[in-house]
Write an enzyme that holds these catalytic residues in place. Structure first.
Site, PDB file in Angstrom:
ATOM      1  CB  SER A   1      24.916   8.061  68.920  1.00 56.43           C
ATOM      2  OG  SER A   1      24.834   9.482  68.965  1.00 56.43           O
TER       3      SER A   1
ATOM      4  CG  ASN B   1      22.242   7.944  59.575  1.00 54.08           C
ATOM      5  OD1 ASN B   1      21.368   8.026  60.430  1.00 54.08           O
ATOM      6  ND2 ASN B   1      22.241   8.680  58.478  1.00 54.08           N
TER       7      ASN B   1
ATOM      8  CB  CYS C   1      30.119   4.010  51.823  1.00 51.09           C
ATOM      9  SG  CYS C   1      29.815   5.628  51.107  1.00 51.09           S
TER      10      CYS C   1
ATOM     11  N   PRO D   1      24.821  14.260  58.735  1.00 48.24           N
ATOM     12  CG  PRO D   1      24.123  15.310  60.704  1.00 48.24           C
ATOM     13  CD  PRO D   1      23.892  14.113  59.868  1.00 48.24           C
TER      14      PRO D   1
ATOM     15  CG  ASN E   1      25.131   4.975  51.560  1.00 43.16           C
ATOM     16  OD1 ASN E   1      24.059   4.452  51.250  1.00 43.16           O
ATOM     17  ND2 ASN E   1      25.206   6.099  52.212  1.00 43.16           N
TER      18      ASN E   1
END
Lengths: 335, 289
Positions: B11, B13, B126, B161, B268
């Site tokens: 959950s 970004n 990304c 993180p 990204n």
């Protein structure tokens, strides 16, 4: 008499000055001289440290392994140090090998606001039982309270000392006082300072750092380093002796080592060139200087314009590719 | 068209942005949004959208294995390994958003067809989604490439993180992808986090060290590739067209996001999520039964 720990990155920061082309013979010669002079830590490697040989920053002709093995052979008293930036160096590919070769001191560096990327690397070094330091690069870009927060993260991750780098040579002595004393007050581990000489303040800023409570200083032979170079080690040692500090370094021998370095490893002695002054004012990473010079010549534009634009964009170490983009934009706007 | 049912695990970004994108899809429906903490910002977002949520991590799927057809794993490389052991047994299609490289590496504009028949599809990274299509073209036009290097800079605020803890895996997986798709003998990936305010857009530079560059042909191919990537990543654009400088080809890409969960600078986030949604949608279209 107060003890000061000196770390000498002549063979690491100096690599920026020769586009990362220091050879093994040069590494051997200087290591032997620095070792003889009792320099506590000799840092060796590509300018951006472990795993950083690249088209982006500059390709070395020799591998990290060759450099470190050569240095290790000639350092019997001095500790062998390396610089290591997560995002360039990985634990598996780079750090594990370096420790196997016998590196004693590892400085894990990040841009000054990105300390959390150093967590795994610092943890790994402590697990392997080596000395681990945290380095905050381009530290002029963050205010003192934020630097302290980032340094505290590194302390939690296992760093045994924090070095703040004036990577752009942008500090005034008053900046040094503010930032170093904030860190010294807020941390339980020693604090160090790494100067660049763009504004002619490298020695003065290093001494100001000591007077603000720093216990670790970086200096290089003749100031050999990126851009305008670093604090000149032999000058620093002399000044420290005069002020009554103890470094363990022998004055005559470090003077000899710097003479050897000048003769054997420097195509030219660092001076503060016009573009370095602009780079310092603009707050741009000193390691960019060779790239800016080359690209400004290729695209026929004023390097000073490039520096000020890079400063405006707040680019960080490792973003050398942006220099081309900035140059092309300046060119486009001219037309 | 029957929508395929998907669950998102993670959950942060990535997971939350994926959810918002899937809400717009005509082929996918998010039936479960899974994290570990109901009070995280991502969970709050999911709840506000009326999505069923769980804070029980992989247990949520173990308890109700029939809830979904596809699982997007947006946790970390370490957790993804453990999740795949379970999800493989449950017969789920996994689209892996972490750099765990458990399944086949997928760049939709290059190998969509061979990816959607796999059980575990890895979206690389990304930086990989941004750079590998260009590296692939360079590899197609030039033989015996010694070395390709890809450098990405992203806004500090767009790196959560897990991204920060996964830097080493990011590098390894991106390098593997570049080598695999370009056939270059060696590859290097570098990632920079830039804290500048206002935040910088994601930028990626592709360098290829080679002699005899075919710049004109490359320019044509790159333009075609950008058009096909834009179909699923609207903010993918050419910043510096192919040039040959100092013995190397240089191409620069900029990726702006759609501004779904994070603002537009987080290209990204957008590029890997748009790519994953494109893969899942194609899978849904091909498996209408």
């Amino acid at each position: 008499m107060k003890n000061i720990l000196i770390s000498d990155p002549t063979l690491r920061d100096g690599n920026h000055a020769v586009s990362h082309k220091l050879n093994l013979k040069q590494i051997a010669i200087y290591c032997e001289a620095a070792n003889y002079a009792n320099v506590p830590i000799v840092e060796v490697g590509h300018g951006n440290g472990l795993g950083a040989s690249s088209l982006q920053v500059g390709l070395s002709d020799v591998t990290d392994r060759q450099m470190l093995e050569t240095a290790k052979k000639h350092l019997t008293k001095s500790k062998l140090g390396i610089h290591c930036i997560p995002g360039f160096a990985t634990i598996k590919r780079d750090l594990a090998n370096a420790i196997d070769i016998g590196v004693d001191v590892i400085r894990v560096a990040s841009h000054c606001t990105e300390a959390d990327i150093t967590q795994r690397h610092l943890g790994y070094i402590r697990e392997r039982g080596k000395e681990a330091y945290g380095v905050l690069m381009m530290s002029h870009m963050a205010p003192a309270n934020l630097l302290l927060e980032e340094a505290q993260k590194m302390e939690n991750y296992g760093a045994e000392g924090i070095i703040i780098m004036d990577s752009a040579g942008a500090y005034l002595p008053s900046d040094v006082t503010e930032k170093i004393s904030t860190l010294v007050e807020g941390l339980d581990i020693p604090v160090g300072f790494h100067a660049h000489n763009n504004l002619g303040l490298a020695i003065a800023n290093s001494i100001t750092a000591l007077e603000s409570g720093a216990k670790i200083l970086d200096g290089t032979a003749r100031g050999f380093g990126a851009g305008a170079g670093n604090a000149q080690l032999e000058v620093l040692v002399a000044v420290l002796i005069k002020m009554g500090y103890k470094t363990g370094i022998d004055l005559y021998n470090i003077l000899d080592a710097s003479d050897i370095a000048e003769k054997e490893i420097m195509p030219s002695i660092p001076v503060i060139k016009s573009e370095s002054i602009v780079s310092g004012l603009a707050g741009v990473f000193s390691g960019f200087s060779k790239h800016v010079k080359r690209i400004s010549e290729e695209f026929k534009i004023d390097q000073r314009d490039i520096y000020f634009e890079l400063g405006k964009r707040r680019v960080v170490a490792g973003q050398e590719d942006i220099i081309i983009e900035v140059a092309m934009e300046i060119l486009k706007n001219k037309k | 068209m029957i929508k395929k049912r998907v669950a998102i695990i993670g959950s942060g970004n990535i997971g939350t942005d994926l959810l918002i994108k899937i809400q717009r899809s005509s082929y996918l429906e998010c039936v479960l949004f899974i994290g570990r903490n109901l009070s995280s910002p991502g969970m709050a977002k999911a709840i506000s959208l009326g999505i069923k949520v769980s804070d029980e991590s992989i247990q949520a799927i173990i308890k109700d294995p029939d809830c979904c057809d596809i699982v997007f794993d947006a946790t970390s490389a370490k957790d993804a390994i453990h999740h795949w052991e379970i999800l493989e047994k449950l017969g789920k299609i996994v689209i892996d958003m972490t750099p765990a490289k458990l399944g086949g590496l997928c760049i939709p504009a290059v190998n969509m067809a061979e990816s959607i028949i796999l059980k575990n599809i890895n979206m690389i990274t990304c930086g990989g989604q941004a750079s590998i299509p260009i590296a692939y073209l360079i590899g197609k036009l030039h033989k015996d490439i010694e070395y390709i290097e890809v450098v990405s800079s992203i806004a500090s605020k767009s790196a959560g993180p897990a991204t920060r803890l996964n830097l080493d895996e990011y590098i390894e997986t991106t390098e593997l992808g570049v080598k695999l798709f370009s056939n270059a003998k060696n590859a290097k990936a570098i990632l920079n986090l830039n804290p500048a305010e206002p935040c910088i857009d994601m930028q990626t530079t592709i360098f290829a060290k080679l002699d005899n560059p075919k710049i004109d042909e490359l320019k044509i191919e790159v333009d075609k590739m950008i058009t096909s990537i834009k179909k699923y990543v609207p903010g993918y654009q050419l910043l510096v067209e192919p040039i040959y400088e100092n013995g190397k080809i240089v191409v620069m890409i900029k990726v702006q996001g759609l501004g779904d969960y994070l603002p537009k600078y987080a290209g990204n986030l957008d590029i890997i999520n748009c790519a994953a949604v494109a893969v899942a949608e194609q899978f849904a279209i091909n498996n209408q039964s």
